[in-house]
Design an enzyme around this catalytic site. Structure first.
Site, PDB file in Angstrom:
ATOM      1  N   THR A  33      35.707  33.657  48.265  1.00  0.00           N
ATOM      2  CA  THR A  33      35.311  32.435  48.990  1.00  0.00           C
ATOM      3  C   THR A  33      35.497  31.215  48.100  1.00  0.00           C
ATOM      4  O   THR A  33      36.012  30.175  48.537  1.00  0.00           O
ATOM      5  CB  THR A  33      33.841  32.544  49.456  1.00  0.00           C
ATOM      6  OG1 THR A  33      33.640  33.821  50.059  1.00  0.00           O
ATOM      7  CG2 THR A  33      33.504  31.462  50.470  1.00  0.00           C
ATOM      8  N   GLY A  93      27.081  39.221  42.596  1.00  0.00           N
ATOM      9  CA  GLY A  93      27.569  40.145  41.571  1.00  0.00           C
ATOM     10  C   GLY A  93      28.531  41.189  42.076  1.00  0.00           C
ATOM     11  O   GLY A  93      28.911  42.086  41.333  1.00  0.00           O
ATOM     12  N   GLU A 101      27.291  33.493  36.247  1.00  0.00           N
ATOM     13  CA  GLU A 101      26.998  32.688  37.441  1.00  0.00           C
ATOM     14  C   GLU A 101      25.554  32.183  37.414  1.00  0.00           C
ATOM     15  O   GLU A 101      25.282  31.020  37.716  1.00  0.00           O
ATOM     16  CB  GLU A 101      27.236  33.516  38.707  1.00  0.00           C
ATOM     17  CG  GLU A 101      28.724  33.735  38.982  1.00  0.00           C
ATOM     18  CD  GLU A 101      29.010  34.678  40.137  1.00  0.00           C
ATOM     19  OE1 GLU A 101      30.139  34.645  40.638  1.00  0.00           O
ATOM     20  OE2 GLU A 101      28.118  35.463  40.531  1.00  0.00           O
ATOM     21  N   LYS A 120      27.590  37.427  55.868  1.00  0.00           N
ATOM     22  CA  LYS A 120      26.765  37.543  54.661  1.00  0.00           C
ATOM     23  C   LYS A 120      25.282  37.311  54.941  1.00  0.00           C
ATOM     24  O   LYS A 120      24.434  37.573  54.072  1.00  0.00           O
ATOM     25  CB  LYS A 120      27.238  36.542  53.601  1.00  0.00           C
ATOM     26  CG  LYS A 120      28.704  36.663  53.187  1.00  0.00           C
ATOM     27  CD  LYS A 120      28.922  37.826  52.280  1.00  0.00           C
ATOM     28  CE  LYS A 120      30.331  37.942  51.706  1.00  0.00           C
ATOM     29  NZ  LYS A 120      30.760  36.875  50.840  1.00  0.00           N
TER      30      LYS A 120
HETATM   31  C1  A5P Z   1      30.822  37.471  41.882  1.00  0.00           C
HETATM   32  O1  A5P Z   1      30.239  38.214  40.906  1.00  0.00           O
HETATM   33  C2  A5P Z   1      29.902  37.387  43.061  1.00  0.00           C
HETATM   34  O2  A5P Z   1      28.643  36.918  42.750  1.00  0.00           O
HETATM   35  C3  A5P Z   1      30.525  36.599  44.180  1.00  0.00           C
HETATM   36  O3  A5P Z   1      30.010  35.316  44.255  1.00  0.00           O
HETATM   37  C4  A5P Z   1      30.238  37.323  45.420  1.00  0.00           C
HETATM   38  O4  A5P Z   1      30.582  38.672  45.184  1.00  0.00           O
HETATM   39  C5  A5P Z   1      30.979  36.771  46.616  1.00  0.00           C
HETATM   40  O5  A5P Z   1      32.332  37.120  46.576  1.00  0.00           O
HETATM   41  P1  A5P Z   1      33.286  36.904  47.812  1.00  0.00           P
HETATM   42  O6  A5P Z   1      33.345  35.413  48.051  1.00  0.00           O
HETATM   43  O7  A5P Z   1      34.606  37.449  47.331  1.00  0.00           O
HETATM   44  O8  A5P Z   1      32.727  37.661  48.956  1.00  0.00           O
END
Ligand code: A5P
Length: 216
Positions: A33, A93, A101, A120
């Site tokens: 995203t 994560g 993050e 989500k």
């Molecule tokens: C990365 O470690 C994650 O915290 C991402 O922010 C989370 O997995 C969302 O990823 P997508 O945008 O690919 O769904």
């Protein structure tokens, strides 16, 4: 674009338009995203704080100026999430970048802006997704035993090492009290960080299947 991708893109572009001003320092999260947000940030005169090697590379390829959390604090952070509840608490994560993050998100002066597609949203955390926990390889099996007392199932993420050189344990089961669990898990020796984000979430921007954007 897949339907979920067009919803991600919608949320990402909306968030950049609404919350980013030229000259700002922005924390930049990780994932599919955020990729759309990075594309949208490329045209703006911002300084980014990347939260992973992957994001750093994507930013550099587009000519986005970068700094680190050691040099300055971001005004806001833009990041994705794996699950979002109605109280703006998150599981993150899925990509394994949770520790960096959180280190950036919790220091954002005006908080974290979450961008995501509709799927989500959940009524409780742990409903569809597992909770990632970053652990020291030195004691990962010992930490797994500790975590098994709290979760239905705990799995080592196979063939995966974080940007920090550590392992991820994915923990399955309902998260009852996210604020308490977030603190408790970080008391286990050998745990670096967990994927619960219960603080400093300023706004959630959701791209809907209908093509509309919801903010809460
Ligand atoms: C990365 O470690 C994650 O915290 C991402 O922010 C989370 O997995 C969302 O990823 P997508 O945008 O690919 O769904």
């Amino acid at each position: 674009l897949k339907l979920s991708d067009s919803q991600k893109k919608l949320a990402a572009e909306y968030a950049v338009e609404k919350f980013v001003k030229g000259g700002m320092t922005i924390g930049i999260g990780t994932g599919s995203t955020v990729k759309f947000a990075i594309d949208a940030l490329a045209g703006k005169n911002v300084i980014g704080i990347p939260t992973s090697k992957d994001t750093e590379e994507k930013c550099l390829a587009l000519g986005i100026k970068l700094t680190t959390i050691n040099e300055r604090l971001p005004e806001i952070v833009i990041d994705g999430a794996d699950e979002i509840d109605l109280k703006k608490r998150l599981i993150k994560g899925g990509g394994g970048a949770l520790t960096r993050e959180k280190a950036v998100a919790y220091r954002a002066k005006r908080g974290l802006i979450v961008i995501a597609h509709e799927a989500k949203l959940v009524d409780y955390l742990g409903k569809r997704f597992y909770l990632p926990v970053e652990v020291l390889p030195f004691c990962w099996k010992a930490v797994r035993r500790d975590l098994e007392e709290r979760f239905e199932r705990v799995e080592l993420r196979e063939n995966f090492t974080t940007d920090n050189g550590n392992f991820i344990l994915d923990c399955y089961g309902r998260v009852g009290e996210p604020e308490k669990l977030e603190k408790d898990l970080n008391q286990i020796p050998g745990v670096l960080e967990n994927g619960l984000f219960t603080r400093n979430v300023a706004k959630v921007v959701i791209g809907r299947e209908s093509g509309e954007v919801d903010i809460f």
